[in-house]
Design a protein around this motif. Structure first.
Motif, PDB file in Angstrom:
ATOM      1  N   THR A 267       0.844  -1.188   0.000  1.00  0.00           N
ATOM      2  CA  THR A 267       0.000   0.000   0.000  1.00  0.00           C
ATOM      3  C   THR A 267       0.887   1.249   0.000  1.00  0.00           C
ATOM      4  O   THR A 267       2.050   1.192   0.418  1.00  0.00           O
ATOM      5  N   PRO A 268       0.359   2.392  -0.461  1.00  0.00           N
ATOM      6  CA  PRO A 268       1.215   3.573  -0.629  1.00  0.00           C
ATOM      7  C   PRO A 268       1.505   4.323   0.664  1.00  0.00           C
ATOM      8  O   PRO A 268       0.783   4.201   1.660  1.00  0.00           O
ATOM      9  N   LEU A 269       2.553   5.123   0.607  1.00  0.00           N
ATOM     10  CA  LEU A 269       2.825   6.142   1.608  1.00  0.00           C
ATOM     11  C   LEU A 269       2.139   7.416   1.126  1.00  0.00           C
ATOM     12  O   LEU A 269       2.349   7.846  -0.005  1.00  0.00           O
ATOM     13  N   LYS A 270       1.306   8.011   1.978  1.00  0.00           N
ATOM     14  CA  LYS A 270       0.503   9.169   1.567  1.00  0.00           C
ATOM     15  C   LYS A 270       1.064  10.447   2.176  1.00  0.00           C
ATOM     16  O   LYS A 270       1.412  10.478   3.354  1.00  0.00           O
ATOM     17  N   ARG A 271       1.118  11.497   1.322  1.00  0.00           N
ATOM     18  CA  ARG A 271       1.591  12.800   1.785  1.00  0.00           C
ATOM     19  C   ARG A 271       0.634  13.883   1.302  1.00  0.00           C
ATOM     20  O   ARG A 271       0.294  13.947   0.129  1.00  0.00           O
ATOM     21  N   VAL A 272       0.119  14.723   2.226  1.00  0.00           N
ATOM     22  CA  VAL A 272      -0.833  15.772   1.886  1.00  0.00           C
ATOM     23  C   VAL A 272      -0.317  16.617   0.726  1.00  0.00           C
ATOM     24  O   VAL A 272       0.861  16.977   0.683  1.00  0.00           O
ATOM     25  N   ALA A 273      -1.222  16.956  -0.205  1.00  0.00           N
ATOM     26  CA  ALA A 273      -0.836  17.698  -1.412  1.00  0.00           C
ATOM     27  C   ALA A 273      -1.327  19.138  -1.407  1.00  0.00           C
ATOM     28  O   ALA A 273      -1.153  19.856  -2.391  1.00  0.00           O
ATOM     29  N   VAL A 274      -1.963  19.568  -0.305  1.00  0.00           N
ATOM     30  CA  VAL A 274      -2.444  20.949  -0.214  1.00  0.00           C
ATOM     31  C   VAL A 274      -1.935  21.567   1.086  1.00  0.00           C
ATOM     32  O   VAL A 274      -1.739  20.874   2.091  1.00  0.00           O
ATOM     33  N   ALA A 275      -1.720  22.871   1.063  1.00  0.00           N
ATOM     34  CA  ALA A 275      -1.237  23.586   2.243  1.00  0.00           C
ATOM     35  C   ALA A 275      -2.419  24.055   3.095  1.00  0.00           C
ATOM     36  O   ALA A 275      -3.515  24.297   2.576  1.00  0.00           O
ATOM     37  N   PRO A 276      -2.216  24.197   4.404  1.00  0.00           N
ATOM     38  CA  PRO A 276      -3.280  24.739   5.256  1.00  0.00           C
ATOM     39  C   PRO A 276      -3.644  26.160   4.842  1.00  0.00           C
ATOM     40  O   PRO A 276      -2.848  26.886   4.232  1.00  0.00           O
TER      41      PRO A 276
END
Length: 312
Positions: free
Chosen positions: A181-190
């Motif tokens: 399964t993938p490693l997920k990293r947020v793609a949008v800034a707060p």
């Protein structure tokens, strides 16, 4: 922090530990405590109670509170690991040192915007970072030790806790060699933090409030029933640790951090951080979680050993 200032803080922290009140609550040393609701109640020195009420009233119904509830402020880690991570100590070390390497191409294009979708309803369009930019936030290690090999990526979503509740957030899903399964990293800034309607406590002030309040270092996990909140609070070298008084109202929860039972003798000037779990009288819901010292929402604090927090 100067030693004489710390001494004043710790002496006053002893007062915080000894004070009591009706329908009141606090927590310390990882213990739990509740507080009154309705008009709001807390315990601690009179100045602490009044400061918490001032912060609560300033935020209640304010423009800043509306912005906080309408925009995207994550309260969770920016990275979610693959299932079964980690296979071995080498992979764990590679992640901790942010030692990644590319074993395949990354997408060269991405949409300009992606939507944050809240489970309770509502969406917000935000700019999407490139796969390369997201990867570079992961791969900051530059050493000859073990590494995690990323072989590709695709744009998807990950579920995060936010100031508005759980949300599906655009994320880059990185394929990592050896994991299914993938490693997920947020793609949008707060979103940009709103200007608070109340200022912080001035440590140089002559007011009593500045003598016993300390700023919180951050907020950690909220329990599944949303009735227990884990905070990182500060304390010094000659006390029995931090404690946190709570003021609950219908609109927000204000935490007033101090220290317990200062002992006699000289104190060194370093400050330490410790987890404190506070149990509320009712679930957090859509209430704001505020720091009495700073007059701001308590920021998310990533646990030690994890990658950067979502916002600060």
């Amino acid at each position: 922090m100067r030693i004489n200032l710390l001494l004043r803080l710790l002496v006053a922290g002893g007062l915080l530990a000894g004070a009591a009140g009706c329908g009141q609550g606090s927590a310390g040393d990882g213990g739990a405590g509740g507080s009154g609701v309705g008009g709001g109640s807390t315990h601690g020195p009179e100045g602490s109670t009044q400061r918490a009420r001032d912060v609560s009233e300033a935020w209640s119904g304010s423009k800043a509170a509306r912005i906080w509830r309408e925009r995207y402020f994550p309260m969770d880690a920016a990275v979610q690991l693959p299932a079964g991570a980690f296979r071995n100590e080498a992979d764990e070390r590679a992640y901790a040192t942010q030692n990644f390497e590319l074993g395949g191409p990354l997408p060269s294009r991405s949409p300009k915007e992606g939507e944050v979708r809240w489970r309770g309803g509502g969406t917000l369009a935000l700019p999407v970072s490139s796969a390369r930019a997201a990867y570079e936030k992961l791969a900051r290690g530059r050493n000859s030790g073990p590494s995690l090999v990323v072989t590709g990526a695709r744009l998807g979503t990950m579920t995060l806790s936010t100031s508005r509740g759980p949300a599906a957030v655009p994320a880059w899903l990185f394929t990592v060699r050896g994991y299914d399964t993938p490693l997920k990293r947020v793609a949008v800034a707060p979103s940009e933090l709103p200007r608070p309607p109340v200022g912080p406590v001035e440590q140089t002030s002559d007011e009593q409030t500045s003598d016993f309040l300390l700023p919180l270092s951050g907020i950690g996990p909220v329990s599944r029933d949303e009735a227990a909140v884990t905070l990182r609070a500060q304390h010094g070298s000659c006390d029995k640790g931090p404690q946190v008084a709570v003021l609950e109202t219908a609109d927000n929860v204000v935490f007033s951090a101090g220290v317990r039972d200062r002992s006699d003798g000289p104190c060194t000037s370093e400050m330490r951080s410790k987890k404190v779990t506070v149990r509320l009288d009712r679930p957090v819901g859509d209430r704001m979680l505020l720091d009495a010292f700073t007059g701001r929402p308590v920021p998310y604090a990533a646990p030690p050993g994890s990658l950067a927090p979502s916002w600060s």
